[in-house]
Write a protein that holds these residues in place. Structure first.
Motif, PDB file in Angstrom:
ATOM      1  N   LEU A  77      17.822   8.818  55.293  1.00 17.87           N
ATOM      2  CA  LEU A  77      18.012   8.810  56.738  1.00 17.87           C
ATOM      3  C   LEU A  77      19.027   7.757  57.143  1.00 17.87           C
ATOM      4  CD1 LEU A  77      14.288   9.285  57.695  1.00 17.87           C
ATOM      5  CD2 LEU A  77      16.107  10.986  57.659  1.00 17.87           C
ATOM      6  N   ALA A  78      18.981   6.620  56.409  1.00 11.86           N
ATOM      7  CA  ALA A  78      19.900   5.543  56.744  1.00 11.86           C
ATOM      8  C   ALA A  78      21.293   5.815  56.189  1.00 11.86           C
ATOM      9  CB  ALA A  78      19.376   4.226  56.188  1.00 11.86           C
ATOM     10  N   GLY A  79      21.366   6.791  55.326  1.00  9.17           N
ATOM     11  CA  GLY A  79      22.630   7.050  54.619  1.00  9.17           C
ATOM     12  C   GLY A  79      23.707   7.622  55.511  1.00  9.17           C
ATOM     13  N   VAL A  80      24.604   8.327  54.874  1.00  7.55           N
ATOM     14  CA  VAL A  80      25.758   8.862  55.589  1.00  7.55           C
ATOM     15  C   VAL A  80      25.304   9.678  56.804  1.00  7.55           C
ATOM     16  CG1 VAL A  80      27.908  10.101  55.272  1.00  7.55           C
ATOM     17  CG2 VAL A  80      26.711   9.157  53.279  1.00  7.55           C
ATOM     18  N   GLN A  81      25.873   9.348  57.918  1.00  4.97           N
ATOM     19  CA  GLN A  81      25.544  10.074  59.143  1.00  4.97           C
ATOM     20  C   GLN A  81      25.831  11.562  58.975  1.00  4.97           C
ATOM     21  OE1 GLN A  81      24.501   9.488  62.507  1.00  4.97           O
ATOM     22  NE2 GLN A  81      23.488   7.786  61.487  1.00  4.97           N
ATOM     23  N   GLY A  82      24.893  12.358  59.377  1.00  5.91           N
ATOM     24  CA  GLY A  82      25.144  13.804  59.413  1.00  5.91           C
ATOM     25  C   GLY A  82      25.068  14.488  58.058  1.00  5.91           C
ATOM     26  N   SER A  83      24.847  13.723  56.997  1.00  8.53           N
ATOM     27  CA  SER A  83      24.758  14.397  55.708  1.00  8.53           C
ATOM     28  C   SER A  83      23.432  15.141  55.654  1.00  8.53           C
ATOM     29  CB  SER A  83      24.849  13.386  54.569  1.00  8.53           C
ATOM     30  OG  SER A  83      23.639  12.665  54.470  1.00  8.53           O
ATOM     31  N   PRO A  84      23.436  16.346  55.042  1.00  2.00           N
ATOM     32  CA  PRO A  84      22.222  17.162  55.088  1.00  2.00           C
ATOM     33  C   PRO A  84      21.107  16.527  54.266  1.00  2.00           C
ATOM     34  CG  PRO A  84      23.861  18.142  53.650  1.00  2.00           C
ATOM     35  CD  PRO A  84      24.507  16.953  54.278  1.00  2.00           C
ATOM     36  N   LYS A  85      19.887  16.786  54.649  1.00  2.00           N
ATOM     37  CA  LYS A  85      18.739  16.273  53.923  1.00  2.00           C
ATOM     38  C   LYS A  85      18.504  17.100  52.681  1.00  2.00           C
ATOM     39  CE  LYS A  85      16.046  15.038  57.840  1.00  2.00           C
ATOM     40  NZ  LYS A  85      14.861  15.425  58.590  1.00  2.00           N
ATOM     41  N   ILE A  86      18.114  16.440  51.612  1.00  2.00           N
ATOM     42  CA  ILE A  86      17.732  17.149  50.403  1.00  2.00           C
ATOM     43  C   ILE A  86      16.388  16.599  49.953  1.00  2.00           C
ATOM     44  CG2 ILE A  86      18.342  17.684  48.025  1.00  2.00           C
ATOM     45  CD1 ILE A  86      21.214  17.137  48.687  1.00  2.00           C
ATOM     46  N   ALA A  87      15.456  17.496  49.727  1.00  2.00           N
ATOM     47  CA  ALA A  87      14.173  17.035  49.194  1.00  2.00           C
ATOM     48  C   ALA A  87      14.279  16.997  47.681  1.00  2.00           C
ATOM     49  CB  ALA A  87      13.068  17.985  49.622  1.00  2.00           C
ATOM     50  N   VAL A  88      13.802  15.913  47.059  1.00  2.00           N
ATOM     51  CA  VAL A  88      13.996  15.727  45.628  1.00  2.00           C
ATOM     52  C   VAL A  88      12.660  15.617  44.899  1.00  2.00           C
ATOM     53  CG1 VAL A  88      14.955  14.198  43.860  1.00  2.00           C
ATOM     54  CG2 VAL A  88      16.189  14.541  46.011  1.00  2.00           C
ATOM     55  N   ASP A  89      12.566  16.333  43.767  1.00  2.00           N
ATOM     56  CA  ASP A  89      11.459  16.111  42.839  1.00  2.00           C
ATOM     57  C   ASP A  89      12.109  15.491  41.604  1.00  2.00           C
ATOM     58  OD1 ASP A  89       9.054  16.152  41.507  1.00  2.00           O
ATOM     59  OD2 ASP A  89       9.163  18.270  40.956  1.00  2.00           O
ATOM     60  N   ALA A  90      11.656  14.298  41.234  1.00  2.00           N
ATOM     61  CA  ALA A  90      12.286  13.616  40.103  1.00  2.00           C
ATOM     62  C   ALA A  90      11.367  13.688  38.900  1.00  2.00           C
ATOM     63  CB  ALA A  90      12.568  12.175  40.470  1.00  2.00           C
ATOM     64  N   VAL A  91      11.845  14.289  37.826  1.00  2.00           N
ATOM     65  CA  VAL A  91      11.040  14.416  36.618  1.00  2.00           C
ATOM     66  C   VAL A  91      11.607  13.484  35.553  1.00  2.00           C
ATOM     67  CG1 VAL A  91      10.228  15.970  34.814  1.00  2.00           C
ATOM     68  CG2 VAL A  91      10.410  16.789  37.170  1.00  2.00           C
ATOM     69  N   PHE A  92      10.786  12.543  35.126  1.00  2.00           N
ATOM     70  CA  PHE A  92      11.196  11.522  34.179  1.00  2.00           C
ATOM     71  C   PHE A  92      10.450  11.775  32.887  1.00  2.00           C
ATOM     72  CE2 PHE A  92      11.650   7.164  32.593  1.00  2.00           C
ATOM     73  CZ  PHE A  92      12.942   6.853  32.993  1.00  2.00           C
ATOM     74  N   ASP A  93      11.176  12.112  31.811  1.00  2.00           N
ATOM     75  CA  ASP A  93      10.545  12.569  30.580  1.00  2.00           C
ATOM     76  C   ASP A  93       9.553  13.679  30.906  1.00  2.00           C
ATOM     77  OD1 ASP A  93      12.102  10.979  28.969  1.00  2.00           O
ATOM     78  OD2 ASP A  93      10.782   9.261  29.177  1.00  2.00           O
ATOM     79  N   SER A  94       8.266  13.451  30.666  1.00  2.00           N
ATOM     80  CA  SER A  94       7.342  14.582  30.806  1.00  2.00           C
ATOM     81  C   SER A  94       6.664  14.689  32.154  1.00  2.00           C
ATOM     82  CB  SER A  94       6.259  14.498  29.719  1.00  2.00           C
ATOM     83  OG  SER A  94       6.876  14.404  28.458  1.00  2.00           O
ATOM     84  N   VAL A  95       6.910  13.766  33.070  1.00  2.00           N
ATOM     85  CA  VAL A  95       6.163  13.848  34.326  1.00  2.00           C
ATOM     86  C   VAL A  95       7.052  13.715  35.556  1.00  2.00           C
ATOM     87  CG1 VAL A  95       4.007  13.007  33.371  1.00  2.00           C
ATOM     88  CG2 VAL A  95       5.672  11.387  34.281  1.00  2.00           C
ATOM     89  N   SER A  96       6.550  14.248  36.623  1.00  2.00           N
ATOM     90  CA  SER A  96       7.218  14.098  37.897  1.00  2.00           C
ATOM     91  C   SER A  96       6.837  12.735  38.469  1.00  2.00           C
ATOM     92  CB  SER A  96       6.750  15.207  38.841  1.00  2.00           C
ATOM     93  OG  SER A  96       7.158  14.920  40.144  1.00  2.00           O
ATOM     94  N   VAL A  97       7.852  11.951  38.842  1.00  2.00           N
ATOM     95  CA  VAL A  97       7.529  10.618  39.340  1.00  2.00           C
ATOM     96  C   VAL A  97       7.557  10.531  40.856  1.00  2.00           C
ATOM     97  CG1 VAL A  97       8.206   9.365  37.266  1.00  2.00           C
ATOM     98  CG2 VAL A  97       9.942   9.903  38.991  1.00  2.00           C
TER      99      VAL A  97
END
Ligand SMILES: Nc1ncnc2c1ncn2[C@@H]1O[C@H](COP(=O)(O)OP(=O)(O)OP(=O)(O)O)[C@@H](O)[C@H]1O
Ligand SMILES: [Mg+2]
Lengths: 254, 489, 347
Positions: free
Chosen positions: B123-143
């Motif tokens: 939200l604080a990032g680049v003005q007007g840049s679209p939102k992206i929801a992220v799922d981060a998977v580190f080795d075997s699990v989602s963190v």
């Protein structure tokens, strides 16, 4: 001669011709003008019997005979000829072979004898000379590698040789240079006769300077919205289609 | 010429493989090797229901009886499946309740990769840049999975698949392995037995997912394979665009990545799935290390007029074996495959797609751009088939290969099977090298050799780049340039 | 693993099956449970009017044996036009034939190889080789007129010296299983190879044209045009592979396969493959499968040509493109007559 009454045509499920009526008596030339996408080519394909153009209402007759139930080849045998806006290329079939096959098929359908090879060649030579076409062009695959203008001449050559009774010219002038326009128009004018009718679709007065129409119709949004004498074309040239666009909308809305 | 300059700047700004660092983090492993016990261990770790454990064990038993496929134009030493860890997870105290509780070391890793996991950072990032929801998977699990609350408002479920198994078991059970059956192939079967995490997405009927969804996969731990499983269901009339990114540290050993991705598109639904695959490709000179990427991706266009579009930018991995496919079952359904694959160094890739036309008036389009450089080998392998009932099926395939250098290889192996008179299939393929004339032209305008190559290659792959969502297109363009570094002398 | 080996050993386990990648569309093991007994020697076969009309020297092989001892060897700078007839004359029997042709330096040869089925239900295998010395030129027409219920596999290996040229047109009518393989080792060096083909398949016939061209030297040219038509429950297969080996720079290879499906129960399978290990190359392949162009049919009909005639005209033109590339006139006429005859059976 040609009688179209309250014609409705859909492509896919989209209605395009929407209650169109038009009569072209024998011996007359009628011009059809109208904005892009108005349905002019749709009308010409419907009259020629192309698949995918579904008639949902109305009628079209040639000398009182229903056209719409006939296959495209049967209509051709009855004298319908469409000069295509975008003529096709048929590789592997030389124009000469193509035209001769067509001519004999039509003759056979009418119970006439086939044309002899020398007679056929004589006719082709004469017609090609009138249209300033090289015989070599006729030995290559039909329209393959031809320029836009050359393709249009090939259409008129076929028309001259097949001697139809109802001539539909869909934007035959587009793609022609100034000389070719004159040559082609002469070819068309030579075919004017009391037992032929012509429907000339065009965007430009230029062609009508050569091929003088008896009547001019404005086709907009799938129907004829105005008809008049040759002066109507001049008026369109000056004023465009604005007033018809709105009137056709109001008609449609009413 | 602004874009050109940008590419050149990017090329000079980047190192050859910028994601090669290792995160120093405490990791919990399953015992090394693969056995029924490993499968039980993973299932227990995930707290799975009994039916899921049984399902996994069944897959494991089938897998032992299967042979590794050898038809691809790939050569690599036999994989010792007992010499790897099948489960590795960052040690956590109690499991993070919110992003604030995620190990800061992990957050830093993703930051370094340029992947924002903090919603407020976004939200604080680049003005007007679209939102992206992220799922981060580190080795075997989602963190971490971001923006879940906001997505939930429109009924979208976006969570780790392990969690979906707990919270939405009926949905998972209804669709899991219905697109890629357990025994579909050797690697999919292995995945079914040992997969540990991955993303689950469900878009309810009529919903246009309000933001891009994305998963970033990171292999960190040494000696570890990653086996994630992604399942995306787009219910009637819905739409979702999903992005997937992958990176791994530089290691001397080969690490196995055997993922399964299943997409289900119901009536009038559309799924756009984009991948930027940038696994560590191994050492360019010795060929040591790098990821073995054996992935099964398939979409089932189950509903009438549904549409799935795969876009992939494949630059990484030592070995790539991957054919994102569409089963066009619904009447009037559509499948698309847009691919850029770049191999350099000693990389080997055998990749392409399958378009299986089952329903009437189904359409598919394949645009594949392959670039081989260095001593690499690349194969396009694709199948287009029309069932006798698939009247009106249409396919267009354009498949171009570009060769850079004397020691690389490029192969094209399309299969076409047409079984009715109302289908129209067109396939065109070309193989050429980068034109000397064009290179010279660029250089005469002041670009150095590498910049010229990057420029021309970007032109070559343009048709595909255009298919990527904006944010990815820029990244992909950079990758294209970076992947080809050192390919011209 | 081959049909020849299976015939020799009468062991169906030696047959290639669908599971062998190169035989995925033409599996034989699935088809032949028991290898039939060896074909008997026969003393004569029926004549072939169209071939006889050429008046060329003719070699006849019946059931795998030559009827009289003879071979084709065109000496350096010589010229020749030959016909070879490979006739399968007996019912339910199996045979294998081998034959070689060599053409000396600068020699020229027009060769017509006609595979004919007089018998029914036979299993025929052939291994042929053609060697061309430097600057030799060969134009070969192959007619595949096997019996409807026959199984027939033929392989030709072509070996070319620098400066040679090899042009081939295979015309196939199919069989229960029919496969015609051509393997060319291409030395590059300005050699020009053309591997064309056409197939017209009706009923339950199957025909497979498989070609492999391996470019080993620089500046070689290969062009390929294969066109086919399948109707009823027929099945056309094309597998083309062009290999450009390391160092074969300047290779120019073009492969095209186009097929028409005239029935919803017919099938076309194609695998046009490029395998490239050199960078300075220009290779392309195209493949299309579909029906006749509706717009072209309408155009012809709008000129008064009835639908069936329009389709026949367009189909003839479609396949005629292959025939037109045949240079030798008598051979081209023969091919055209073959095509016309086969197309008549389509209607
Ligand atoms: N096959 C088709 N499928 C869907 N819409 C079609 C099809 N053919 C024509 N149309 C639509 O029908 C309308 C009329 O097209 P048509 O070609 O008859 O116009 P036109 O009057 O000839 O235009 P122009 O002056 O540009 O030649 C257009 O909106 C066109 O897009
Ligand atoms: Mg028009």
């Amino acid at each position: 001669m040609l009688n179209i009454s309250n014609l409705h045509v859909s492509v896919g499920s989209k209605p395009i011709i929407d209650g169109l009526s038009l009569a072209v008596p024998a011996g007359e030339v009628h011009a059809v003008m109208g904005p892009n996408g108005a349905g002019k080519s749709t009308l010409s394909y419907t009259l020629a019997g192309r698949g995918g153009y579904e008639v949902t209402g109305g009628s079209a007759t040639l000398n009182g005979e229903d056209l719409l139930t006939l296959g495209p080849d049967e209509r051709a045998a009855k004298g319908v000829f469409l000069s295509f806006q975008y003529p096709l290329e048929i590789p592997g079939v030389p124009a000469l072979t193509f035209i001769r096959t067509a001519m004999n098929a039509q003759r056979k359908a009418r119970g006439e004898p086939e044309v002899s090879a020398p007679d056929f060649l004589k006719r082709v030579r004469a017609a090609a000379a009138n249209l300033r076409m090289d015989m070599d062009m006729l030995k290559r695959g039909l329209n393959v590698g031809f320029s836009g203008g050359e393709k249009k001449r090939m259409e008129i050559l076929q028309m001259a040789l097949l001697e139809p009774r109802l001539l539909i010219l869909d934007e035959t002038d587009s793609g022609l240079d100034i000389d070719a326009l004159r040559i082609v128009s002469e070819g068309v004018n030579a075919m004017r006769s009391p037992d032929r009718a012509m429907l000339v679709i065009t965007h430009y007065q230029r062609l009508l300077d050569y091929i003088k129409p008896d009547r001019v119709h404005v086709l907009a949004a799938g129907r004829i919205v105005a008809s008049g004498g040759p002066e109507l074309a001049l008026e369109l040239e000056r004023e465009g289609y604005d007033k018809y666009a709105s009137s056709s909308q109001s008609v449609a809305a009413a | 010429m602004a874009a050109v300059q940008k590419t050149i700047d990017t090329v000079s700004a980047l190192e050859a493989y910028e994601h090669g660092f290792v995160t120093d983090i405490e990791t919990e492993f399953a015992p090394k090797g693969l056995s029924e016990d490993t499968v039980r261990f993973i299932s227990a770790k995930k707290g799975e229901p009994d039916w899921m454990l049984e399902w996994r064990l069944e897959a494991y038993r089938r897998w032992i009886a299967m042979d590794e496929p050898d038809w691809a134009k790939l050569s690599y030493p036999r994989i010792d499946y007992q010499d790897a860890f099948y489960y590795a997870a960052p040690k956590e105290k109690d499991g993070p309740k919110s992003l604030d509780e995620v190990d800061p070391e992990l957050l830093r890793t993703y930051e370094k990769l340029g992947i924002p996991l903090k919603e407020q950072a976004f939200l604080a990032g680049v003005q007007g840049s679209p939102k992206i929801a992220v799922d981060a998977v580190f080795d075997s699990v989602s963190v971490a999975t971001t923006f879940r609350a906001e997505l939930a408002k429109s009924g979208v479920i976006f969570c780790p698949i392990s969690e979906a198994l707990r919270d939405h078991p009926d949905l998972v059970r209804k669709y899991l392995a219905t697109v890629v059956p357990t025994t579909d192939n050797y690697f999919a079967c292995l995945n079914s037995a040992v997969f540990s995490d991955g993303s689950f997405v469900y878009i309810p009927p009529g919903v246009r997912c309000p933001m891009e969804l994305s998963t970033y996969f990171r292999i960190n731990a040494s000696g570890t394979g990653q086996f994630e499983r992604t399942l995306i269901i787009a219910d009637k009339g819905s739409y979702v665009s999903y992005l997937e990114g992958c990176t791994a540290p530089m290691r001397d050993e080969n690490q196995l990545h055997a993922a399964v991705v299943e997409l289900v598109a119901l009536e009038d639904a559309e799924i756009k799935y984009s991948t930027v695959q940038n696994w560590y490709p191994g050492d360019p000179d010795t060929g040591k290390g790098g990821i073995y990427n054996f992935v099964t991706k398939r979409a089932d266009c189950r509903g009438d007029r549904s549409k799935v579009s795969w876009t992939q930018v494949e630059t990484g991995s030592a070995i790539t074996w991957k054919y994102p496919s569409c089963v066009l079952r619904g009447e009037g359904s559509q499948g698309e495959f847009y691919s850029i694959a770049i191999t350099n160094g000693r990389q080997q890739a055998d990749t392409g797609t399958k378009m299986i036309h089952l329903g009437k008036n189904t359409r598919s389009r394949i645009i594949s751009k392959g670039i081989s450089a260095g001593k690499s080998t690349q194969t396009y392998r694709g199948l287009v088939s029309a069932h006798p009932k698939a009247l009106g099926a249409r396919n267009f395939t354009q498949c171009d290969s570009l060769l850079i250098g004397k020691d690389c290889a490029a192969h094209t192996v399309p299969y076409v099977e047409a079984r009715n008179a109302h289908c129209t299939f067109e396939h065109e393929a070309t193989t050429t090298r980068l034109s000397d004339d064009q290179l010279f032209y660029c250089q005469s305008r002041g670009l150095d050799a590498e910049a010229s190559v990057a420029l021309l290659v970007n032109g070559f792959v343009r048709d595909v780049l255009q298919q990527l969502p904006m944010e990815f297109a820029v990244e992909a363009q950079k990758l294209v340039a970076v992947s080809l570094e050192g390919s011209v002398g | 693993m081959s049909l020849a080996a299976a015939i020799a050993a009468r062991d169906p386990d030696l047959l290639p099956s669908r599971r062998d990648e190169d035989w995925r569309w033409t599996g034989l093991r699935e088809l032949i449970r028991v290898v039939p007994p060896a074909s008997p020697k026969v003393a004569s076969v029926a004549g072939h009017a169209a071939l006889a009309a050429l008046g060329w020297p003719t070699l006849v092989f019946a059931n795998g044996h030559t009827l009289e001892e003879a071979s084709i060897a065109i000496p350096a700078t010589g010229k020749g036009a030959f016909v070879r007839r490979f006739v399968s004359a007996s019912d339910g029997a199996a045979h294998h034939v081998e034959a070689d042709v060599s053409v000396g330096e600068g020699g020229r040869l027009v060769l017509i190889d006609s595979f004919e089925g007089e018998g029914a239900g036979y299993v025929a295998s052939a291994a042929l080789s053609i060697r061309l010395a430097a600057n030799a030129r060969v134009e070969r027409i192959v007619l595949l007129d096997d019996a409807e219920d026959a199984i027939s596999v033929a392989r030709t290996d072509v070996d070319l010296a620098p400066g040679a040229s090899f042009h081939q047109t295979v015309l196939a009518a199919g069989a229960k299983r029919q496969r015609f393989e051509t393997h060319v080792s291409h030395p590059g060096a300005g050699v020009n190879v053309r591997l064309d083909g056409a197939y017209v398949l009706t009923g339950k016939r199957h025909s497979d044209q498989t070609t492999v061209v391996a470019h080993a030297g620089e500046n070689g040219i290969t062009t390929q045009l294969i066109k086919g038509v399948a109707t009823d429950q027929a099945r056309g297969v094309f597998q083309g592979r062009i290999v450009v080996q390391r160092g074969a720079d300047g290779t120019d290879a073009r492969m095209a396969h186009h097929a028409l499906l005239l029935s919803d129960r017919a099938e076309i399978d194609a695998k046009p493959e490029l395998e490239i290990y050199a960078d300075d190359v220009s290779c392309a392949h195209g493949n299309t499968v579909g029906a006749l162009d509706e717009a072209a049919i309408f155009y012809a009909r709008s000129r008064g040509i009835p639908e069936a005639a329009a389709k026949a005209m367009l189909t003839t033109a479609y396949l005629g493109e292959v025939i037109e590339r045949i240079v030798d006139e008598p051979a081209r006429e023969l091919a055209l007559a073959w095509l016309t005859g086969r197309l008549e059976r389509l209607a």
